[in-house]
Design a protein around this motif. Structure first.
Motif, PDB file in Angstrom:
ATOM      1  N   ALA A 214       0.845  -1.201   0.000  1.00  0.00           N
ATOM      2  CA  ALA A 214       0.000   0.000   0.000  1.00  0.00           C
ATOM      3  C   ALA A 214       0.875   1.244   0.000  1.00  0.00           C
ATOM      4  O   ALA A 214       2.041   1.209   0.394  1.00  0.00           O
ATOM      5  N   LEU A 215       0.285   2.333  -0.439  1.00  0.00           N
ATOM      6  CA  LEU A 215       0.907   3.661  -0.399  1.00  0.00           C
ATOM      7  C   LEU A 215       0.008   4.593   0.400  1.00  0.00           C
ATOM      8  O   LEU A 215      -1.219   4.507   0.313  1.00  0.00           O
ATOM      9  N   ALA A 216       0.642   5.480   1.168  1.00  0.00           N
ATOM     10  CA  ALA A 216      -0.121   6.419   1.985  1.00  0.00           C
ATOM     11  C   ALA A 216       0.704   7.681   2.160  1.00  0.00           C
ATOM     12  O   ALA A 216       1.893   7.723   1.830  1.00  0.00           O
ATOM     13  N   GLY A 217       0.077   8.723   2.697  1.00  0.00           N
ATOM     14  CA  GLY A 217       0.826   9.943   2.941  1.00  0.00           C
ATOM     15  C   GLY A 217      -0.051  11.052   3.476  1.00  0.00           C
ATOM     16  O   GLY A 217      -1.286  10.989   3.426  1.00  0.00           O
ATOM     17  N   HIS A 218       0.620  12.087   3.978  1.00  0.00           N
ATOM     18  CA  HIS A 218      -0.040  13.257   4.556  1.00  0.00           C
ATOM     19  C   HIS A 218       0.277  14.480   3.707  1.00  0.00           C
ATOM     20  O   HIS A 218       1.431  14.698   3.329  1.00  0.00           O
TER      21      HIS A 218
ATOM     22  N   ALA B 249       0.944   5.423  -6.972  1.00  0.00           N
ATOM     23  CA  ALA B 249       0.028   4.310  -7.236  1.00  0.00           C
ATOM     24  C   ALA B 249      -0.358   4.267  -8.706  1.00  0.00           C
ATOM     25  O   ALA B 249      -0.402   3.193  -9.323  1.00  0.00           O
ATOM     26  N   ARG B 250      -0.623   5.432  -9.289  1.00  0.00           N
ATOM     27  CA  ARG B 250      -0.951   5.487 -10.714  1.00  0.00           C
ATOM     28  C   ARG B 250       0.196   4.941 -11.555  1.00  0.00           C
ATOM     29  O   ARG B 250      -0.008   4.159 -12.490  1.00  0.00           O
TER      30      ARG B 250
ATOM     31  N   ALA C 291      -3.703  -0.956  -2.137  1.00  0.00           N
ATOM     32  CA  ALA C 291      -4.521   0.060  -1.481  1.00  0.00           C
ATOM     33  C   ALA C 291      -3.756   1.376  -1.406  1.00  0.00           C
ATOM     34  O   ALA C 291      -2.521   1.405  -1.462  1.00  0.00           O
ATOM     35  N   VAL C 292      -4.519   2.472  -1.248  1.00  0.00           N
ATOM     36  CA  VAL C 292      -3.952   3.808  -1.088  1.00  0.00           C
ATOM     37  C   VAL C 292      -4.727   4.519   0.016  1.00  0.00           C
ATOM     38  O   VAL C 292      -5.950   4.393   0.109  1.00  0.00           O
TER      39      VAL C 292
END
Length: 279
Positions: free
Chosen positions: A129-133, A144-145, A156-157
């Motif tokens: 997964a990738l996430a961030g603020h 993700a793209r 997931a993102v």
């Protein structure tokens, strides 16, 4: 041993209130910390003390911030069995969003390609997964793209108070088909809900949930104090950080470990939050 003729009753889904109450607290895993710089990427990584085929998330920091402002969140994710890494690049006043998204992708590759800890910890490439603020949230969408463009796995993102990027993460959102959780801050003067998280969630090409924290500000997701906090509206807030951490942990466990018992936490009614959009 004789097998009982009675089958165990299926586990019932946890209510959102019960689930978030559990996820407010550290998980059952002991946690290790390491430095990504040892494998060529500046930054930090937290892992459960042991485990093979673990899920992993790479987290992008906000503009002018350091991964150290997110250490409690990374440690919390690892305590629940998720490898959590955060690169420390592009921290200057004029960052390259394209390069930072590339660094997020490279960090995912490091998590998968390198045995962690003493060699007893590994990541499953199907559970990424990738996430961030803020800026990091927008760059997570770009990353993700790009992974989907190159047919690389991503599951997931998640974004916290995502900010627009160049190239546009809102334009990129329609090309991302994996599930996403977008958490917005209702008092955000840096990345207002109406101009950032809301159009991002509505443009999303796959399942998407937008949850608002009405009393939160843009810096509420951070830990500690920074010398440049005065340039931005708001300040760190432990309550905001805790509820965002529980939401993020629950979403990632649901998507990366197929824990259907967390459905209510992601899409149900939850005190101190507003569920604004789901599709």
């Amino acid at each position: 041993m004789a097998r009982s003729s009675q089958q165990a009753a299926p586990e019932l889904p946890r209510s959102a209130k019960k689930a978030i109450g559990e996820l407010f607290h550290p998980g059952p895993h002991a946690v290790l910390r390491g430095e990504l710089g040892l494998v060529g990427v500046p930054g930090v990584i937290y892992t459960p003390a042991e485990g093979l085929g673990l899920p992993a998330v790479v987290f992008g920091h906000d503009w002018l911030q350091s991964p150290t402002r997110y250490l409690p969140l990374l440690r919390h994710l690892a305590s629940w069995g998720i490898v959590a890494a955060a690169p420390a690049s592009q921290r200057g006043p004029v960052p390259s969003h394209a390069r930072f998204s590339a660094d997020l992708r490279a960090t995912l590759d490091v998590c998968v390609g390198v045995r962690l800890g003493s060699g007893s910890i590994s990541v499953d490439r199907r559970k990424l997964a990738l996430a961030g603020h803020g800026m990091g949230g927008g760059c997570a969408v770009l990353a993700a793209r790009d992974r989907q463009t190159y047919d690389q796995p991503i599951a997931a993102v998640a974004t916290l108070a995502a900010s627009e990027t160049y190239p546009s993460c809102i334009d990129a959102a329609g090309e991302v088909t994996v599930p996403a959780l977008h958490v917005a801050a209702g008092n955000d003067q840096v990345s207002p809900l109406e101009g950032n998280a809301e159009p991002l969630a509505r443009a999303w090409g796959g399942p998407s949930v937008l949850r608002n924290l009405p009393k939160a500000n843009h810096l509420g997701f951070l830990a500690g104090r920074g010398l440049l906090d005065g340039l931005l509206a708001g300040k760190p807030h432990s309550g905001t950080a805790r509820i965002a951490g529980a939401l993020l942990t629950g979403f990632l466990l649901r998507e990366l470990t197929d824990d259907d018992n967390l459905d209510e936490l992601v899409t149900g009614t939850l005190k101190r939050t507003e569920l604004l959009h789901t599709h």
